[in-house]
Scaffold this motif. Sequence first.
Motif, PDB file in Angstrom:
ATOM      1  N   HIS A  37      -7.196  -2.353   7.181  1.00 36.64           N
ATOM      2  CA  HIS A  37      -6.140  -1.388   7.521  1.00 36.64           C
ATOM      3  C   HIS A  37      -6.281  -0.148   6.657  1.00 36.64           C
ATOM      4  O   HIS A  37      -6.289   0.978   7.143  1.00 36.64           O
ATOM      5  CB  HIS A  37      -4.771  -2.038   7.327  1.00 36.64           C
ATOM      6  CG  HIS A  37      -3.620  -1.103   7.540  1.00 36.64           C
ATOM      7  ND1 HIS A  37      -3.362  -0.517   8.754  1.00 36.64           N
ATOM      8  CD2 HIS A  37      -2.686  -0.611   6.680  1.00 36.64           C
ATOM      9  CE1 HIS A  37      -2.306   0.278   8.640  1.00 36.64           C
ATOM     10  NE2 HIS A  37      -1.879   0.252   7.387  1.00 36.64           N
ATOM     11  N   HIS A  48       6.069   2.140   3.721  1.00 35.23           N
ATOM     12  CA  HIS A  48       6.057   0.996   2.796  1.00 35.23           C
ATOM     13  C   HIS A  48       6.547   1.361   1.399  1.00 35.23           C
ATOM     14  O   HIS A  48       7.052   0.512   0.675  1.00 35.23           O
ATOM     15  CB  HIS A  48       4.646   0.409   2.710  1.00 35.23           C
ATOM     16  CG  HIS A  48       4.201  -0.152   4.024  1.00 35.23           C
ATOM     17  ND1 HIS A  48       4.193  -1.488   4.304  1.00 35.23           N
ATOM     18  CD2 HIS A  48       3.818   0.481   5.169  1.00 35.23           C
ATOM     19  CE1 HIS A  48       3.805  -1.673   5.555  1.00 35.23           C
ATOM     20  NE2 HIS A  48       3.565  -0.500   6.106  1.00 35.23           N
ATOM     21  N   HIS A 106       1.241   3.860   2.266  1.00 34.84           N
ATOM     22  CA  HIS A 106       1.697   4.548   3.477  1.00 34.84           C
ATOM     23  C   HIS A 106       3.219   4.711   3.390  1.00 34.84           C
ATOM     24  O   HIS A 106       3.914   3.840   2.847  1.00 34.84           O
ATOM     25  CB  HIS A 106       1.302   3.765   4.730  1.00 34.84           C
ATOM     26  CG  HIS A 106      -0.189   3.778   4.986  1.00 34.84           C
ATOM     27  ND1 HIS A 106      -0.815   2.904   5.845  1.00 34.84           N
ATOM     28  CD2 HIS A 106      -1.169   4.577   4.484  1.00 34.84           C
ATOM     29  CE1 HIS A 106      -2.119   3.172   5.871  1.00 34.84           C
ATOM     30  NE2 HIS A 106      -2.357   4.182   5.052  1.00 34.84           N
ATOM     31  N   HIS A 163       0.867  -1.178   0.000  1.00 37.01           N
ATOM     32  CA  HIS A 163       0.000   0.000   0.000  1.00 37.01           C
ATOM     33  C   HIS A 163       0.900   1.224   0.000  1.00 37.01           C
ATOM     34  O   HIS A 163       2.121   1.092  -0.045  1.00 37.01           O
ATOM     35  CB  HIS A 163      -1.012  -0.025   1.146  1.00 37.01           C
ATOM     36  CG  HIS A 163      -0.441  -0.076   2.531  1.00 37.01           C
ATOM     37  ND1 HIS A 163       0.433  -1.052   2.951  1.00 37.01           N
ATOM     38  CD2 HIS A 163      -0.627   0.750   3.605  1.00 37.01           C
ATOM     39  CE1 HIS A 163       0.747  -0.837   4.222  1.00 37.01           C
ATOM     40  NE2 HIS A 163       0.138   0.254   4.640  1.00 37.01           N
ATOM     41  N   ASP A 165       1.030  -4.784   7.025  1.00 33.44           N
ATOM     42  CA  ASP A 165       0.260  -4.099   8.069  1.00 33.44           C
ATOM     43  C   ASP A 165      -1.016  -4.847   8.461  1.00 33.44           C
ATOM     44  O   ASP A 165      -1.744  -4.396   9.341  1.00 33.44           O
ATOM     45  CB  ASP A 165      -0.105  -2.681   7.610  1.00 33.44           C
ATOM     46  CG  ASP A 165       1.051  -1.710   7.824  1.00 33.44           C
ATOM     47  OD1 ASP A 165       2.115  -2.143   8.321  1.00 33.44           O
ATOM     48  OD2 ASP A 165       0.896  -0.512   7.493  1.00 33.44           O
TER      49      ASP A 165
HETATM   50 ZN    ZN Z   1      -0.056   1.046   6.608  1.00 36.62          ZN
END
Ligand code: ZN
Length: 278
Positions: free
Chosen positions: A185, A107, A104, A102, A206
């Motif tokens: 998440h 990451h 974020h 993803h 996550d």
């Molecule tokens: Zn995350």
Amino acid sequence: MELFKIETGSFMLDGGAMFGVVPKVLWNKVYPADENNMCILSMRCLLIKSDKQLILIDTGIGNKQSEKFFGYYFLQDQILIDKAIKHAGFDPLDVTDVILTHLHFDHCGGTVAKKNGDEYALHFPNANHWVSQQQWEWSQSPNFREKASYLKENIIPVMESGKLKFIQKEGAFNDNIYIRFFNGHSEGVIVPVIKFRDKKIAYVGDVFPTTAHIPISWVCGFDTKPLVSMQERADFLSEAVKNDYIFFFEHDFYNECCTLTTNEKGVCVKEVCGFGEF
Ligand SMILES: [Zn+2]
């Protein structure tokens, strides 16, 4: 096929945020916080080498933001992703695919490098960079919870280079990697499940940040839809026990991998193991 764990260093997050409504007296016994209530988390990526492809999963936090930004996260032993790939014996130019679980910042921050002042360049210019269509759209009009985690400089240069590709639905990425989606998440978070010899390895990112997050209700405070998280985590744990999955942890500083079993409380860790011990 060969697998290589790629360590890009660790950072600190507030323990309360990591464990949501779980009381500290419980989580602190299994994932201890320091005197400032901070927990240490790894940013452990995975490199998958096959005959035709060199595939990297996630890229760490990178180094493009301000000192003030990184001041919140207490980075330790950071290795930028291109150096980490070289340490593993590979040329970043040979990476064919980057799968981003993803968007974020912890990451995908390593995806784009800052070069000569304000210029951006891809660490893996020859690679296609894969993200789910759902996560991409979600990140482009972020909610108040996640807004601070989506940083344009981490992904817009990839899009502008023409190397950003979208995964529309769950399914086979290649003969050995199967893509799963999770929405608790964030929207469209990818968990790649990798067939390796006679094992299946799930890069749980996550969705299960650490071994301490395996109890279904021990949901991370960052999750946008905790009830959805609990249900999809429960479903995935049953599947994992049934099929002997090995969990590979991106964020667990203390444990790289684990196997699972069931006891009277539900699914739990059977055995923790280092990468390469399975
Ligand atoms: Zn995350």
